[in-house]
Scaffold this motif. Structure first.
Motif, PDB file in Angstrom:
ATOM      1  N   ARG A   1       0.805  -1.127  -0.035  1.00 56.64           N
ATOM      2  CA  ARG A   1       0.071  -0.045  -0.020  1.00 56.64           C
ATOM      3  C   ARG A   1       0.911   1.314   0.068  1.00 56.64           C
ATOM      4  NH1 ARG A   1      -2.752  -4.783   1.329  1.00 56.64           N
ATOM      5  NH2 ARG A   1      -4.732  -4.384   1.834  1.00 56.64           N
ATOM      6  N   LEU A   2       0.574   2.283  -0.647  1.00 60.60           N
ATOM      7  CA  LEU A   2       1.333   3.565  -0.891  1.00 60.60           C
ATOM      8  C   LEU A   2       0.876   4.413   0.236  1.00 60.60           C
ATOM      9  CD1 LEU A   2       1.173   4.040  -4.944  1.00 60.60           C
ATOM     10  CD2 LEU A   2       3.100   3.002  -3.137  1.00 60.60           C
ATOM     11  N   TYR A   3       1.779   5.343   0.628  1.00 57.18           N
ATOM     12  CA  TYR A   3       1.505   6.354   1.650  1.00 57.18           C
ATOM     13  C   TYR A   3       2.272   7.423   1.275  1.00 57.18           C
ATOM     14  CZ  TYR A   3      -1.324   2.877   3.915  1.00 57.18           C
ATOM     15  OH  TYR A   3      -2.368   2.044   4.331  1.00 57.18           O
TER      16      TYR A   3
ATOM     17  N   ASP B   1     -14.536   0.447   8.952  1.00 60.83           N
ATOM     18  CA  ASP B   1     -15.953   0.699   8.130  1.00 60.83           C
ATOM     19  C   ASP B   1     -16.609  -0.293   8.719  1.00 60.83           C
ATOM     20  OD1 ASP B   1     -18.020   1.540   6.789  1.00 60.83           O
ATOM     21  OD2 ASP B   1     -16.864   1.697   4.952  1.00 60.83           O
ATOM     22  N   GLU B   2     -17.955  -0.533   8.166  1.00 62.06           N
ATOM     23  CA  GLU B   2     -18.814  -1.814   8.204  1.00 62.06           C
ATOM     24  C   GLU B   2     -18.693  -2.528   7.060  1.00 62.06           C
ATOM     25  OE1 GLU B   2     -22.927  -1.443   9.719  1.00 62.06           O
ATOM     26  OE2 GLU B   2     -22.258  -1.663  11.771  1.00 62.06           O
ATOM     27  N   HIS B   3     -18.140  -3.817   7.200  1.00 62.10           N
ATOM     28  CA  HIS B   3     -18.013  -4.703   6.123  1.00 62.10           C
ATOM     29  C   HIS B   3     -19.351  -4.755   5.129  1.00 62.10           C
ATOM     30  CE1 HIS B   3     -16.444  -7.777   3.368  1.00 62.10           C
ATOM     31  NE2 HIS B   3     -15.308  -7.784   4.304  1.00 62.10           N
TER      32      HIS B   3
ATOM     33  N   ALA C   1      -3.364  -2.296   5.809  1.00 59.71           N
ATOM     34  CA  ALA C   1      -2.021  -1.626   6.207  1.00 59.71           C
ATOM     35  C   ALA C   1      -2.010  -0.307   6.894  1.00 59.71           C
ATOM     36  CB  ALA C   1      -1.314  -1.262   4.893  1.00 59.71           C
ATOM     37  N   SER C   2      -3.253   0.590   6.874  1.00 58.76           N
ATOM     38  CA  SER C   2      -3.473   1.533   7.700  1.00 58.76           C
ATOM     39  C   SER C   2      -3.264   1.366   9.143  1.00 58.76           C
ATOM     40  CB  SER C   2      -4.482   2.486   7.135  1.00 58.76           C
ATOM     41  OG  SER C   2      -5.660   1.587   7.471  1.00 58.76           O
ATOM     42  N   ASN C   3      -4.101   0.248   9.484  1.00 57.32           N
ATOM     43  CA  ASN C   3      -4.362  -0.094  10.870  1.00 57.32           C
ATOM     44  C   ASN C   3      -2.990  -0.732  11.498  1.00 57.32           C
ATOM     45  OD1 ASN C   3      -7.183   0.696  11.758  1.00 57.32           O
ATOM     46  ND2 ASN C   3      -7.574  -0.476   9.882  1.00 57.32           N
TER      47      ASN C   3
HETATM   48  C1  LIG Z   1      -0.476   7.300  -4.549  1.00 57.49           C
HETATM   49  C2  LIG Z   1      -1.148   7.044  -3.206  1.00 57.49           C
HETATM   50  C3  LIG Z   1      -0.800   7.614  -1.796  1.00 57.49           C
HETATM   51  C4  LIG Z   1      -1.467   7.521  -0.915  1.00 57.49           C
HETATM   52  N1  LIG Z   1      -1.287   8.074   0.346  1.00 57.49           N
HETATM   53  C5  LIG Z   1      -1.913   7.978   1.396  1.00 57.49           C
HETATM   54  C6  LIG Z   1      -1.717   8.614   2.651  1.00 57.49           C
HETATM   55  O1  LIG Z   1      -0.529   9.407   2.645  1.00 57.49           O
HETATM   56  N2  LIG Z   1      -2.168   8.386   3.764  1.00 57.49           N
HETATM   57  C7  LIG Z   1      -3.164   7.572   3.863  1.00 57.49           C
HETATM   58  O2  LIG Z   1      -3.709   7.170   4.736  1.00 57.49           O
HETATM   59  N3  LIG Z   1      -3.421   6.728   2.728  1.00 57.49           N
HETATM   60  C8  LIG Z   1      -2.697   6.904   1.382  1.00 57.49           C
HETATM   61  N4  LIG Z   1      -3.207   6.187   0.196  1.00 57.49           N
HETATM   62  C9  LIG Z   1      -4.123   5.228   0.556  1.00 57.49           C
HETATM   63  C10 LIG Z   1      -3.393   3.989   1.029  1.00 57.49           C
HETATM   64  O3  LIG Z   1      -2.624   3.448   0.147  1.00 57.49           O
HETATM   65  C11 LIG Z   1      -4.413   2.916   1.523  1.00 57.49           C
HETATM   66  O4  LIG Z   1      -5.219   2.484   0.202  1.00 57.49           O
HETATM   67  C12 LIG Z   1      -5.514   3.036   2.372  1.00 57.49           C
HETATM   68  O5  LIG Z   1      -4.465   3.359   3.628  1.00 57.49           O
HETATM   69  C13 LIG Z   1      -6.138   1.673   2.835  1.00 57.49           C
HETATM   70  O6  LIG Z   1      -5.412   0.774   2.960  1.00 57.49           O
HETATM   71  P1  LIG Z   1      -5.452  -0.743   3.956  1.00 57.49           P
HETATM   72  O7  LIG Z   1      -4.416  -1.396   3.797  1.00 57.49           O
HETATM   73  O8  LIG Z   1      -5.730   0.002   5.316  1.00 57.49           O
HETATM   74  O9  LIG Z   1      -7.016  -1.027   3.649  1.00 57.49           O
HETATM   75  P2  LIG Z   1      -7.313  -2.396   2.584  1.00 57.49           P
HETATM   76  O10 LIG Z   1      -7.177  -3.532   3.497  1.00 57.49           O
HETATM   77  O11 LIG Z   1      -6.605  -2.331   1.357  1.00 57.49           O
HETATM   78  O12 LIG Z   1      -8.838  -2.056   2.391  1.00 57.49           O
HETATM   79  C14 LIG Z   1      -9.433  -1.138   1.524  1.00 57.49           C
HETATM   80  C15 LIG Z   1      -9.909  -1.722   0.677  1.00 57.49           C
HETATM   81  O13 LIG Z   1     -10.785  -2.676   1.109  1.00 57.49           O
HETATM   82  C16 LIG Z   1     -12.264  -2.262   0.433  1.00 57.49           C
HETATM   83  N5  LIG Z   1     -13.182  -1.824   1.353  1.00 57.49           N
HETATM   84  C17 LIG Z   1     -13.134  -0.685   1.956  1.00 57.49           C
HETATM   85  N6  LIG Z   1     -14.161  -0.742   2.735  1.00 57.49           N
HETATM   86  C18 LIG Z   1     -14.919  -1.570   2.902  1.00 57.49           C
HETATM   87  C19 LIG Z   1     -16.231  -2.106   3.345  1.00 57.49           C
HETATM   88  N7  LIG Z   1     -16.767  -1.448   4.494  1.00 57.49           N
HETATM   89  N8  LIG Z   1     -16.146  -3.584   3.131  1.00 57.49           N
HETATM   90  C20 LIG Z   1     -15.622  -4.201   2.381  1.00 57.49           C
HETATM   91  N9  LIG Z   1     -14.357  -4.029   1.597  1.00 57.49           N
HETATM   92  C21 LIG Z   1     -14.138  -2.818   1.989  1.00 57.49           C
HETATM   93  C22 LIG Z   1     -11.933  -1.412  -0.720  1.00 57.49           C
HETATM   94  O14 LIG Z   1     -11.667  -2.201  -1.932  1.00 57.49           O
HETATM   95  C23 LIG Z   1     -10.884  -0.723  -0.302  1.00 57.49           C
HETATM   96  O15 LIG Z   1     -10.125  -0.397  -1.614  1.00 57.49           O
HETATM   97  C24 LIG Z   1      -2.625   6.458  -0.784  1.00 57.49           C
HETATM   98  C25 LIG Z   1      -3.044   5.913  -2.116  1.00 57.49           C
HETATM   99  C26 LIG Z   1      -2.266   6.152  -3.118  1.00 57.49           C
HETATM  100  C27 LIG Z   1      -2.662   5.426  -4.562  1.00 57.49           C
END
Ligand SMILES: Cc1cc2nc3c(=O)[nH]c(=O)nc-3n(C[C@H](O)[C@H](O)[C@H](O)COP(=O)(O)OP(=O)(O)OC[C@H]3O[C@@H](n4cnc5c(N)ncnc54)[C@H](O)[C@@H]3O)c2cc1C
Length: 327
Positions: free
Chosen positions: A92-94, A119-121, A132-134
């Motif tokens: 995941r990108l940040y 969120d809620e699923h 990744a965010s968590n």
């Molecule tokens: C260039 C770029 C820069 C970024 N910079 C930042 C940054 O600076 N800070 C930041 O916080 N984020 C940033 N992001 C976003 C980041 O990369 C992640 O996408 C975000 O943190 C979510 O990742 P995650 O692993 O926590 O969630 P994931 O586990 O990847 O879950 C999110 C995905 O799950 C699905 N989803 C979402 N909600 C639900 C639901 N309720 N039920 C079922 N499925 C669902 C969706 O498909 C969603 O895309 C950036 C993204 C890009 C492309």
């Protein structure tokens, strides 16, 4: 045979802007480096904010990321564990929010701004927590994190930053690159005019709010404006999205946009760019508008009918516009 040079008006505005050479993809997902978290703190304006956002500082000394990462670039994060199909979690990108000198002045410590995805699923209304965010927001000081990148070589300040003035629009964690850009610009000898518009649902969700207020009080060339979409503004204006400031602060922002040296950057929630471009099309005279976007007369006459899928097709931004938006 002589060739007639193309009239300058045909050139894409901003085509002459150059960007610094930056390193990308030094580390890939199959061969990441390891950084160590050195600081994690809440960065919303109020601890009562509805969203959970953290400013995270990661020490990358001893890796090749040391000293090479610039604001506007992103780093990749590999969370431990596997996805539902038993494969390692994807990267995941940040966005990097630290200035070019890093948080420590030496480039050893880089920073990012992370919002917990909670969120809620969709399917069964159980709790959905993004991987990744968590993982990142749970990290404790001293914990290790696997990193890739850096990525991105166009959402950067130009090579000669002092030759330009800047209008930045951010929503949510889209503020990250602008924190780094603003520090770089205000710490340099450049006397560029810099205006940042930060949008959030409520004032409590504004990120790095006190930091930007303090910078604005110290630097005459830096203006910090906010736009809350679900409550009134401190100055009494109704709820608005970031582009609303193009109307309420018309003289300042249109004056800035009409200058030949101004560059516009937009970062945050996908979709925000369309509202901004629509407002530009409504407010700017044709000659100034062409500096930022190109569309045929029929498209321009139906601004309210614009949609995101028209972007880069019927509506093309020029090189004076920098977009980085994500879901
Ligand atoms: C260039 C770029 C820069 C970024 N910079 C930042 C940054 O600076 N800070 C930041 O916080 N984020 C940033 N992001 C976003 C980041 O990369 C992640 O996408 C975000 O943190 C979510 O990742 P995650 O692993 O926590 O969630 P994931 O586990 O990847 O879950 C999110 C995905 O799950 C699905 N989803 C979402 N909600 C639900 C639901 N309720 N039920 C079922 N499925 C669902 C969706 O498909 C969603 O895309 C950036 C993204 C890009 C492309």
């Amino acid at each position: 045979m002589t060739t007639t040079p193309k009239p300058a008006t045909d050139a894409v505005p901003g085509a002459d802007i150059t960007y610094p050479e930056v390193t990308i993809n030094r580390y890939r997902p199959n061969d990441p480096c390891v950084g160590r978290l050195v600081r994690s703190e809440v960065c919303t304006a109020s601890p009562k904010a509805a969203s959970f956002c953290r400013h995270l500082e990661i020490d990358v000394s001893g890796t090749d990321l040391d000293g090479i990462v610039v604001p506007g670039q992103s780093i990749g994060v590999l969370a431990p564990g596997e996805d539902a199909k038993g494969r390692p979690h994807q990267v995941r990108l940040y966005s990097v929010c630290s200035p070019t000198r890093g948080e420590d002045g030496q480039g050893h410590v880089i920073a990012t701004t992370v919002k917990r995805t909670i969120d809620e699923h969709w399917d069964n209304h159980t709790l959905f927590t993004g991987v990744a965010s968590n993982f990142l927001c749970d990290l404790q000081e001293g914990d290790e994190v696997r990193l890739t990148g850096p990525s991105g070589k166009r959402f950067l300040l130009p090579s000669n930053p002092g030759d330009h003035d800047y209008l930045f629009f951010a929503t949510g964690t889209g503020i990250a690159p602008f924190r780094g850009f603003v520090i770089d610009l205000l710490e340099s000898d450049a006397k560029s005019e810099v205006c940042l518009v930060m949008g959030s649902p409520y004032a409590s969700d504004l990120l790095y709010h006190d930091f930007f207020l303090e910078l604005a009080s110290k630097h005459d060339n830096f203006t910090y404006l906010t736009a809350m979409s679900r409550e009134k503004q401190a100055d009494g204006h109704d709820p608005m999205y970031v582009q609303g400031r193009l109307v309420t602060d018309r003289d300042r922002l249109m004056g800035l946009l009409k200058r030949e040296r101004t560059l516009m950057y937009v970062c945050g929630i996908a979709g925000m760019e369309m509202g901004i471009l629509q407002e530009l099309a409504r407010e700017l005279p044709k000659s100034a508008l062409e500096q930022y976007l190109r569309a045929d007369a029929e498209t321009i006459s139906d601004i309210d009918g614009w949609s995101r899928k028209m972007l880069h097709r019927q509506i093309k931004t020029t090189k004076r516009v920098h977009l980085e938006v994500y879901a």
